[in-house]
Write an enzyme that holds these catalytic residues in place. Structure first.
Site, PDB file in Angstrom:
ATOM      1  N   ARG A 102      43.717  15.617 -12.826  1.00 36.77           N
ATOM      2  CA  ARG A 102      44.437  14.696 -13.512  1.00 36.77           C
ATOM      3  C   ARG A 102      44.386  14.911 -15.016  1.00 36.77           C
ATOM      4  O   ARG A 102      43.092  14.719 -15.498  1.00 36.77           O
ATOM      5  CB  ARG A 102      44.068  13.076 -13.121  1.00 36.77           C
ATOM      6  CG  ARG A 102      44.707  12.203 -13.843  1.00 36.77           C
ATOM      7  CD  ARG A 102      44.697  10.888 -13.388  1.00 36.77           C
ATOM      8  NE  ARG A 102      45.414  10.637 -12.169  1.00 36.77           N
ATOM      9  CZ  ARG A 102      45.679   9.492 -11.575  1.00 36.77           C
ATOM     10  NH1 ARG A 102      45.256   8.288 -12.148  1.00 36.77           N
ATOM     11  NH2 ARG A 102      46.665   9.421 -10.727  1.00 36.77           N
ATOM     12  N   HIS A 129      53.950  13.556 -10.935  1.00 38.91           N
ATOM     13  CA  HIS A 129      52.954  13.085 -10.285  1.00 38.91           C
ATOM     14  C   HIS A 129      53.397  13.535  -8.845  1.00 38.91           C
ATOM     15  O   HIS A 129      53.821  12.573  -8.098  1.00 38.91           O
ATOM     16  CB  HIS A 129      53.005  11.512 -10.434  1.00 38.91           C
ATOM     17  CG  HIS A 129      51.708  10.976  -9.827  1.00 38.91           C
ATOM     18  ND1 HIS A 129      50.826  11.578  -9.263  1.00 38.91           N
ATOM     19  CD2 HIS A 129      51.219   9.301  -9.814  1.00 38.91           C
ATOM     20  CE1 HIS A 129      49.868  10.730  -8.912  1.00 38.91           C
ATOM     21  NE2 HIS A 129      50.013   9.663  -9.233  1.00 38.91           N
ATOM     22  N   GLN A 132      51.862  11.543  -5.721  1.00 41.90           N
ATOM     23  CA  GLN A 132      52.493  10.207  -5.317  1.00 41.90           C
ATOM     24  C   GLN A 132      53.705  10.414  -4.997  1.00 41.90           C
ATOM     25  O   GLN A 132      54.118   9.496  -3.911  1.00 41.90           O
ATOM     26  CB  GLN A 132      52.520   9.490  -6.758  1.00 41.90           C
ATOM     27  CG  GLN A 132      53.202   7.992  -6.728  1.00 41.90           C
ATOM     28  CD  GLN A 132      52.046   7.246  -5.979  1.00 41.90           C
ATOM     29  OE1 GLN A 132      51.166   7.014  -6.160  1.00 41.90           O
ATOM     30  NE2 GLN A 132      52.870   6.530  -4.978  1.00 41.90           N
ATOM     31  N   ASP A 220      58.035   1.787 -12.416  1.00 39.71           N
ATOM     32  CA  ASP A 220      56.667   2.035 -13.019  1.00 39.71           C
ATOM     33  C   ASP A 220      56.083   1.565 -14.022  1.00 39.71           C
ATOM     34  O   ASP A 220      57.181   0.732 -14.806  1.00 39.71           O
ATOM     35  CB  ASP A 220      56.398   3.681 -12.998  1.00 39.71           C
ATOM     36  CG  ASP A 220      54.921   4.066 -13.256  1.00 39.71           C
ATOM     37  OD1 ASP A 220      53.994   3.452 -13.103  1.00 39.71           O
ATOM     38  OD2 ASP A 220      54.902   5.254 -13.743  1.00 39.71           O
ATOM     39  N   CYS A 260      54.207   2.885  -7.665  1.00 41.55           N
ATOM     40  CA  CYS A 260      53.172   3.854  -7.475  1.00 41.55           C
ATOM     41  C   CYS A 260      51.721   2.786  -7.696  1.00 41.55           C
ATOM     42  O   CYS A 260      50.787   3.299  -7.091  1.00 41.55           O
ATOM     43  CB  CYS A 260      53.126   4.888  -8.336  1.00 41.55           C
ATOM     44  SG  CYS A 260      53.102   4.767 -10.252  1.00 41.55           S
ATOM     45  N   ARG A 288      49.527   7.776   0.298  1.00 37.99           N
ATOM     46  CA  ARG A 288      48.642   8.716  -0.693  1.00 37.99           C
ATOM     47  C   ARG A 288      47.661   9.474   0.157  1.00 37.99           C
ATOM     48  O   ARG A 288      47.300  10.925  -0.028  1.00 37.99           O
ATOM     49  CB  ARG A 288      47.790   8.221  -1.671  1.00 37.99           C
ATOM     50  CG  ARG A 288      48.894   7.517  -2.824  1.00 37.99           C
ATOM     51  CD  ARG A 288      49.588   8.508  -3.623  1.00 37.99           C
ATOM     52  NE  ARG A 288      48.774   9.502  -4.325  1.00 37.99           N
ATOM     53  CZ  ARG A 288      48.344   9.388  -5.323  1.00 37.99           C
ATOM     54  NH1 ARG A 288      48.467   8.197  -6.350  1.00 37.99           N
ATOM     55  NH2 ARG A 288      47.635  10.334  -5.781  1.00 37.99           N
TER      56      ARG A 288
HETATM   57  N1  NVA Z   1      53.042   6.443 -15.272  1.00 40.55           N
HETATM   58  C1  NVA Z   1      51.828   6.313 -15.007  1.00 40.55           C
HETATM   59  C2  NVA Z   1      51.607   6.472 -13.260  1.00 40.55           C
HETATM   60  C3  NVA Z   1      50.147   6.006 -13.045  1.00 40.55           C
HETATM   61  C4  NVA Z   1      49.981   6.240 -11.555  1.00 40.55           C
HETATM   62  C5  NVA Z   1      50.825   6.527 -15.765  1.00 40.55           C
HETATM   63  O1  NVA Z   1      50.973   7.812 -16.193  1.00 40.55           O
HETATM   64  O2  NVA Z   1      49.946   6.132 -16.210  1.00 40.55           O
HETATM   65  N1   CP Z   2      49.373   5.638  -8.217  1.00 36.97           N
HETATM   66  C1   CP Z   2      48.145   6.357  -8.927  1.00 36.97           C
HETATM   67  O1   CP Z   2      48.062   7.529  -9.149  1.00 36.97           O
HETATM   68  O2   CP Z   2      47.060   5.287  -8.893  1.00 36.97           O
HETATM   69  P1   CP Z   2      45.676   5.911  -9.588  1.00 36.97           P
HETATM   70  O3   CP Z   2      45.996   5.817 -11.244  1.00 36.97           O
HETATM   71  O4   CP Z   2      44.903   4.497  -9.402  1.00 36.97           O
HETATM   72  O5   CP Z   2      45.091   6.916  -8.950  1.00 36.97           O
END
Ligand code: NVA
Ligand code: CP
Length: 303
Positions: A102, A129, A132, A220, A260, A288
């Protein structure tokens, strides 16, 4: 399929195969049928951003598959002190059987795959993502029975989630309707992909227009990880891009709502809508685990 870097790399058949495997693994889990497909294997998990769901579901998933997972914070790794990703990839390939990462730049994930010799899984970048959205597609298919021909609507920021939902939805034969403010459109590479399927894709800046007759509505956060400094500006820009009861009136009467998570109640979604659709939102979060187990078995398994 050697990696999961972005959904743009996958065919409809590959996505379907992953969803079918995810359903099977979920069934086996629920019925106490063990499935140690990754016995003795180790997944490294590199996190340059926070996580609840991704971290816990990968770690638990790996343990249910008979393997183990190593949490690698970029704060502790030399990568956080400037060791090039090319070298990190080659070193970690000598110890691990797969890497979940990540991070911010998509290029970093692509470089890990290019220079390493083990499967790489994208656990979220600024661009996309995919894990997800595999879970999202799995959940919609569970509730609606099929994906092809359904209308998927996304309201909010043209961010990593929007990008992956557009690609995933279109690849699976869904109609995809996106509403974002003018200056927060999805990524140009994704819009180019969507332009080739223009009979199934519609972008607009009017949430009501995007929501018309939708089977499933996604939203989101307005400020993603790394954008916290812009939160106030974004709150102003996204006013009106909220999933609320009024918006749901434009959708089909049996519309599903997906998020998500984490959610910001009364920003991108009202408390009322969130709680009314909590069952399907937390099923989405559960999936997930199953979807990622399918990805790991496919990429890291021997079969
Ligand atoms: N768009 C959000 C998704 C989190 C799972 C982010 O990147 O923070
Ligand atoms: N939806 C998602 O990826 O959650 P986290 O940021 O908690 O991993």
């Amino acid at each position: 399929m050697n990696h999961l870097l972005k959904l743009l790399d996958l065919s409809c058949e590959e996505i379907t195969e992953l969803l079918n495997l995810a359903d099977q693994l979920k069934y086996e889990s629920k019925h106490g049928i063990r499935h140690p497909h990754l016995k003795g294997k180790t997944l490294g998990m590199i996190f340059q951003k926070a996580s609840t769901r991704t971290r816990v579901s990968f770690e638990v998933g790996m343990s249910q598959l008979g393997g183990s997972a190593l949490f690698l914070s970029s704060r502790d790794l030399q990568i956080g002190r400037g060791e090039p990703v090319q070298d990190t990839a080659r070193v970690l390939s000598r110890y691990l059987d797969g890497i979940m990462i990540r991070t911010f730049a998509q290029q970093e994930v692509e470089d890990l795959a290019k220079y390493g010799s083990i499967p790489i899984i994208n656990g979220l970048t600024d661009f996309c993502h995919p894990c997800q959205v595999l879970a999202d597609l799995m959940t919609v298919r569970e509730y609606k029975g099929a994906l092809e021909g359904l209308t998927l609507c996304y309201i909010g920021d043209g961010n990593n989630m929007a990008n992956s939902l557009i690609v995933g939805g279109l690849k699976m034969g869904m109609y995809v309707r996106i509403a974002t403010p003018e200056n927060y459109r999805p990524d140009p590479q994704v819009l180019d992909f969507a332009a080739a399927k223009s009979d199934h894709f519609h972008w607009c800046s009017n949430p009501m227009e995007a929501a018309a007759n939708a089977d499933v509505v996604f939203t989101d956060v307005w400020a993603s990880m790394g954008q916290e400094g812009e939160a106030e500006t974004r709150r102003t820009a996204f006013k009106g891009f909220q999933v609320n009861q009024e918006l749901l009136k434009a959708c089909k009467s049996d519309v599903m709502v997906q998020h998500c998570l984490p959610a910001h109640r009364e920003e991108e979604i009202t408390e009322e809508v969130f709680e009314a659709h909590a069952q399907e939102i937390f099923d989405e979060a559960e999936n997930r685990l199953h979807a990622q187990k399918a990805v790991m078995v496919k990429l890291m398994g021997d079969a």
